[in-house]
Design an enzyme around this catalytic site. Structure first.
Site, PDB file in Angstrom:
ATOM      1  N   ASP A 167      18.078 -59.663  28.635  1.00  0.00           N
ATOM      2  CA  ASP A 167      18.868 -59.990  27.436  1.00  0.00           C
ATOM      3  C   ASP A 167      19.045 -61.494  27.239  1.00  0.00           C
ATOM      4  O   ASP A 167      20.091 -61.944  26.765  1.00  0.00           O
ATOM      5  CB  ASP A 167      20.239 -59.282  27.485  1.00  0.00           C
ATOM      6  N   ARG A 210       5.954 -50.593  39.416  1.00  0.00           N
ATOM      7  CA  ARG A 210       6.436 -51.076  38.120  1.00  0.00           C
ATOM      8  C   ARG A 210       5.336 -51.712  37.268  1.00  0.00           C
ATOM      9  O   ARG A 210       5.237 -51.429  36.070  1.00  0.00           O
ATOM     10  CB  ARG A 210       7.574 -52.082  38.343  1.00  0.00           C
ATOM     11  N   THR A 223      18.005 -54.635  20.687  1.00  0.00           N
ATOM     12  CA  THR A 223      19.397 -54.641  20.245  1.00  0.00           C
ATOM     13  C   THR A 223      20.297 -54.414  21.452  1.00  0.00           C
ATOM     14  O   THR A 223      20.023 -53.573  22.309  1.00  0.00           O
ATOM     15  CB  THR A 223      19.650 -53.604  19.135  1.00  0.00           C
ATOM     16  N   HIS A 224      21.371 -55.221  21.515  1.00  0.00           N
ATOM     17  CA  HIS A 224      22.257 -55.199  22.678  1.00  0.00           C
ATOM     18  C   HIS A 224      23.711 -55.093  22.199  1.00  0.00           C
ATOM     19  O   HIS A 224      24.101 -55.810  21.273  1.00  0.00           O
ATOM     20  CB  HIS A 224      22.065 -56.488  23.499  1.00  0.00           C
ATOM     21  N   ASP A 247      12.370 -61.744  25.932  1.00  0.00           N
ATOM     22  CA  ASP A 247      11.575 -62.573  26.839  1.00  0.00           C
ATOM     23  C   ASP A 247      11.617 -61.919  28.231  1.00  0.00           C
ATOM     24  O   ASP A 247      12.054 -60.767  28.348  1.00  0.00           O
ATOM     25  CB  ASP A 247      12.054 -64.032  26.823  1.00  0.00           C
ATOM     26  N   ALA A 248      11.202 -62.654  29.253  1.00  0.00           N
ATOM     27  CA  ALA A 248      11.073 -62.023  30.569  1.00  0.00           C
ATOM     28  C   ALA A 248      12.415 -61.772  31.258  1.00  0.00           C
ATOM     29  O   ALA A 248      12.479 -61.061  32.261  1.00  0.00           O
ATOM     30  CB  ALA A 248      10.172 -62.886  31.456  1.00  0.00           C
ATOM     31  N   GLY A 249      13.485 -62.343  30.746  1.00  0.00           N
ATOM     32  CA  GLY A 249      14.790 -62.163  31.387  1.00  0.00           C
ATOM     33  C   GLY A 249      15.505 -60.911  30.903  1.00  0.00           C
ATOM     34  O   GLY A 249      14.979 -60.146  30.090  1.00  0.00           O
ATOM     35  N   LEU A 308      11.158 -54.873  30.205  1.00  0.00           N
ATOM     36  CA  LEU A 308       9.724 -54.927  29.890  1.00  0.00           C
ATOM     37  C   LEU A 308       9.066 -55.975  30.790  1.00  0.00           C
ATOM     38  O   LEU A 308       9.593 -57.075  30.972  1.00  0.00           O
ATOM     39  CB  LEU A 308       9.537 -55.257  28.411  1.00  0.00           C
TER      40      LEU A 308
HETATM   41  C1  GRF Z   1      22.941 -49.090  21.738  1.00  0.00           C
HETATM   42  O1  GRF Z   1      24.275 -49.528  21.670  1.00  0.00           O
HETATM   43  C2  GRF Z   1      22.055 -50.108  22.410  1.00  0.00           C
HETATM   44  O2  GRF Z   1      22.367 -51.420  22.096  1.00  0.00           O
HETATM   45  C3  GRF Z   1      22.366 -49.827  23.859  1.00  0.00           C
HETATM   46  O3  GRF Z   1      22.376 -48.430  23.925  1.00  0.00           O
HETATM   47  C4  GRF Z   1      22.782 -47.901  22.671  1.00  0.00           C
HETATM   48  C5  GRF Z   1      21.705 -46.967  22.208  1.00  0.00           C
HETATM   49  O4  GRF Z   1      22.186 -46.080  21.261  1.00  0.00           O
HETATM   50  N1  GRF Z   1      21.439 -50.472  24.756  1.00  0.00           N
HETATM   51  P1  GRF Z   1      21.232 -45.051  20.531  1.00  0.00           P
HETATM   52  O5  GRF Z   1      20.375 -44.353  21.558  1.00  0.00           O
HETATM   53  O6  GRF Z   1      20.407 -45.817  19.532  1.00  0.00           O
HETATM   54  O7  GRF Z   1      22.180 -44.100  19.852  1.00  0.00           O
END
Ligand code: GRF
Length: 215
Positions: A160, A80, A123-124, A156-158, A108
Site C-alpha cells: 500500500d 510465491r 483500493t484501500h 508498486d512493490a510495497g 503482487l
Molecule cells: C474493501 O474495503 C477493500 O478496500 C478492502 O477489502 C474490502 C473489499 O470489499 N481491501 P469488497 O470485496 O469489494 O466488498
C-alpha cells in the site's frame, strides 16, 4: 478493438477500456464497477475477474454479470514467484489496459508488476500512508483517529505504498466498531473507485514521481 476473450457474442471492447478486477472477497467494489460499466460513456469495461480463492463471492458476482473468471490459488503452486507468474499469465489472457485490485488480499510480486506495472490500481480502506496492510479499518479504530477514509493508489512493490490517485475522508463516529466503520467506508470507496477507473480508462493517468494526475 478486439473481441472479449471467452465471450460467445464477440462483443468488441476498445483496448484502452479493458479492465481486469482482482478479488478475494465478496466483491461489492466489483459489483459497483459492473453496474457502471454498462453505462454508455463510462469508458471502462470489466473483461475478466481473477481471484486467489475459489470460494470468493466476487466470482459469483462476475458470473452473474456474464464476465469471465479465473482462479489462481497460491496452494496450487510450489512457491510465491510461481504463483505470481501464473497470476500474471491468467490476467494477461484478458489483455487488460488496467488491472484493479478490489479487495484482493495478496501482495503482487515482481513478475506481475514487470508486466502490468503502472497500470495496476488498488483500493484501500484507510487514508494512506496511514494504516496500510490487511487491517486498515481495525488499525485506524485502535489508534483512535477521528477521520479515516479510503485511497485508490497505483500499486508498486510495497504494501500500500504506491502513488496516490484519489482519496475520500470518512468520519469515525462514537460507538463505531470495525464492521460499521468499514461499511461506511465501503460505500464511499465504491463511488471513488468507479470514478477513478472510469477516468483512467477514458483519459489515462500521468505519473510524475509520486504525483498522479487523472485526465
Ligand atoms: C474493501 O474495503 C477493500 O478496500 C478492502 O477489502 C474490502 C473489499 O470489499 N481491501 P469488497 O470485496 O469489494 O466488498
Amino acid at each position: 478493438m478486439r473481441p472479449v476473450p471467452g465471450r460467445p457474442d464477440g462483443r468488441v471492447v476498445p483496448e484502452r477500456s479493458r479492465v481486469v478486477v482482482l478479488v478475494s472477497g465478496g466483491g461489492s467494489n466489483l459489483a459497483a464497477l459492473l453496474a457502471a460499466h454498462v453505462e454508455p460513456g463510462y469508458g471502462a469495461r470489466v473483461v475478466g475477474v481473477v481471484s486467489d480463492r475459489p470460494d470468493a463471492g466476487g466470482l459469483a458476482v462476475a458470473r452473474d454479470a456474464g464476465v469471465a473468471t479465473a482462479v489462481v490459488a497460491p496452494g496450487d503452486f510450489a512457491d510465491r514467484p510461481a504463483w505470481d507468474a501464473a497470476l500474471a499469465q491468467a490476467v494477461g489472457v484478458f489483455e487488460p489496459a488496467w488491472v484493479v485490485s478490489a479487495g484482493f488480499m495478496r501482495i503482487l510480486g515482481q513478475a506481475f508488476l514487470d508486466r502490468f506495472g503502472g497500470r495496476v490500481l488498488n483500493t484501500h480502506p484507510a487514508l494512506l500512508p496511514a494504516f496500510p496492510g490487511a487491517h486498515g479499518v481495525r488499525d485506524a479504530l485502535a489508534h483512535g483517529v477521528k477521520v479515516t477514509g479510503c485511497t485508490v493508489h497505483v500499486v508498486d512493490a510495497g504494501v500500500d505504498t504506491g502513488p496516490i490517485v484519489a482519496q475520500r475522508a470518512v468520519e469515525v463516529l462514537d460507538g463505531d466498531d470495525e464492521a460499521a466503520l468499514h461499511e461506511r467506508i465501503k460505500s464511499v470507496e465504491r463511488a471513488l473507485l468507479v470514478d477513478v477507473v472510469g477516468r483512467a480508462a477514458r483519459g489515462g493517468l500521468t505519473l510524475d514521481g509520486r504525483h498522479v494526475r487523472l485526465a
